[in-house]
Design an enzyme around this catalytic site. Structure first.
Site, PDB file in Angstrom:
ATOM      1  N   ASP A 172     -11.617   3.797  12.150  1.00 25.36           N
ATOM      2  CA  ASP A 172     -11.588   5.193  11.830  1.00 25.36           C
ATOM      3  C   ASP A 172     -12.422   5.709  13.109  1.00 25.36           C
ATOM      4  OD1 ASP A 172     -13.638   3.568  10.757  1.00 25.36           O
ATOM      5  OD2 ASP A 172     -14.268   5.008   9.209  1.00 25.36           O
TER       6      ASP A 172
ATOM      7  N   LYS B  51     -11.598  -3.067  10.098  1.00 25.78           N
ATOM      8  CA  LYS B  51     -12.514  -2.317   8.897  1.00 25.78           C
ATOM      9  C   LYS B  51     -13.049  -3.402   8.283  1.00 25.78           C
ATOM     10  CE  LYS B  51     -13.048   1.749   6.958  1.00 25.78           C
ATOM     11  NZ  LYS B  51     -14.051   2.613   7.662  1.00 25.78           N
TER      12      LYS B  51
ATOM     13  N   TYR C 138       1.216  -4.811   6.475  1.00 22.95           N
ATOM     14  CA  TYR C 138       2.620  -4.609   6.901  1.00 22.95           C
ATOM     15  C   TYR C 138       3.520  -5.548   6.263  1.00 22.95           C
ATOM     16  CZ  TYR C 138       5.356  -1.600  10.092  1.00 22.95           C
ATOM     17  OH  TYR C 138       6.273  -0.769  10.504  1.00 22.95           O
TER      18      TYR C 138
END
Ligand code: NAI
Length: 346
Positions: free
Chosen positions: A216, A183, A136
């Site tokens: 996820d 992740k 980001y």
């Protein structure tokens, strides 16, 4: 470590705070918020500072240095949303502001509200988002025409700092579990380092349960049963996405507040953006901005006014009078503001 509800001004005194109206629906929701905050009894001398599309025209910079200086001086600001042009134009004002003031921790409390019908009751969690690094941060470059690289920067110091912040928040709020979301199975180096730091920091808090989730899988579990989560901590981009998802679990972007904390300054702002689709139409729901202001009032020591505002929000939602369209009503910013003020006294 910044105390989440540090009382830095004595209650009852006029407090000088910076107000950034922003653009799009920003001026509409901040105007409503100012009225309600005053009606709740908080004496605020708002120092208005420029940022957003208008500032780009009037100051030649969407985030003038003078705005950053005002926040550095007064230490606390309420900010309306600011538009970032998509795929072109200037760099995100929000990213620049958070990096410029080192507002490293974004805090978004997400809880079920009475009167707002959603698939779940009793949601009560906090999203803690690292606010300065990760993908980001927007560090991108053209390698050769047709090939772009985006850099995902994770540093040990920022990772440790945000995870410790999440544990301190859990400790101060009597929360029992911190879930670190990542992740690291794919981004083995960057999220691998973040995960290692998270585990090390967790060892200092044996009285709080530490949990790890792949991002996820977190999304799946959040939409199946968000009530089993307590404090969620993650890197910047994951936190951006998960904040909106969580807002959807409790009534949408119009009701979820937020704050950005650094070691010296704090900037309070709703999770939502400038909502160009409804800007200027008087339809915006001011509750998310108002509840961000309530977090700010708590922070500066105006606890009674903050509590009155939170109670008024609950009464207004239950009463269902004057609600904006995003809440299923047929009212507008003006009608809901009137109700929120009336319900302060109830
Ligand atoms: P958005 O949050 O502005 O709007 C998404 C949807 O939610 C729209 O349908 C909008 O009408 C609705 N909505 C949002 N806030 C609402 C409110 N208070 N009352 C009623 N409905 C509301 O997200 P979007 O469209 O993705 O972004 C628009 C712009 O905002 C972009 O330029 C983006 O960069 C910027 N943005 C700024 C943020 C900030 O300043 N903190 C945060 C998020 C986005």
């Amino acid at each position: 470590m910044e105390n989440l509800s540090c009382c830095i001004f004595p209650e009852g005194f006029t407090v000088q705070l910076v107000l950034i109206p922003g653009d799009g629906i920003g001026p509409e929701v901040t105007d409503a918020t100012k009225l309600i905050v005053a009606a709740a009894g908080a004496k605020i001398d708002w120092i208005v500072a420029a940022a957003g599309l208008d500032a780009a025209k009037t100051h030649g910079d969407p985030l003038p240095e003078s705005t950053l200086d005002l926040i550095r001086k007064h230490r606390v600001a309420l900010k309306g949303p600011c538009t970032t042009p998509i795929g072109k134009g200037f760099r995100s004002i929000n990213v620049k502001l958070r990096q410029g003031l080192d507002l490293f921790a974004s805090i978004r409390p997400v809880c079920s509200l009475p009167g707002v019908t959603t698939p779940f009751e009793n949601v009560d969690l906090v999203v803690v988002r690292e606010n300065t690094e990760g993908l980001y941060a927007g560090l991108e470059h053209v390698v050769v025409p047709g090939v772009i690289e985006s850099l995902r920067v994770i540093t040990r110091s920022a990772a440790e700092r945000i995870v410790r912040y999440a544990f301190e928040l859990a400790k101060n709020q009597g929360r029992r579990k911190v879930t670190f979301c990542h992740k690291a199975d794919v981004m083995r180096l960057s999220d691998g380092l973040f995960l290692k730091c998270a585990r090390e920091v967790a060892d200092d808090y044996p009285f709080i349960t530490f949990d790890e989730k792949l991002i996820d899988n977190l999304c799946l579990e959040l939409v199946l049963d968000p009530t089993k989560f307590d404090v969620l901590v993650m890197e910047n981009l994951f936190g951006d996405v998960i904040s909106d998802l969580c807002a959807g679990l409790v009534g949408g972007l119009g009701v979820v507040p937020g704050a950005n904390f650094g070691s010296r300054c704090a900037v309070f702002e709703a999770v939502h953006g400038s909502a160009p689709d409804i800007a200027g139409k008087g339809l915006a729901n001011p509750i998310a901005c108002l509840r961000s202001a309530a977090m700010m009032l708590n922070h500066v020591g105006y606890r009674d006014a903050a509590e009155r505002i939170e109670q008024s929000v609950r009464r207004t939602l239950v009463g269902k009078k004057g609600l904006t369209r995003d809440l299923g009503g047929d009212g507008n910013t003006e009608t809901i503001t009137r109700e929120l003020i009336a319900n302060l006294a109830a």
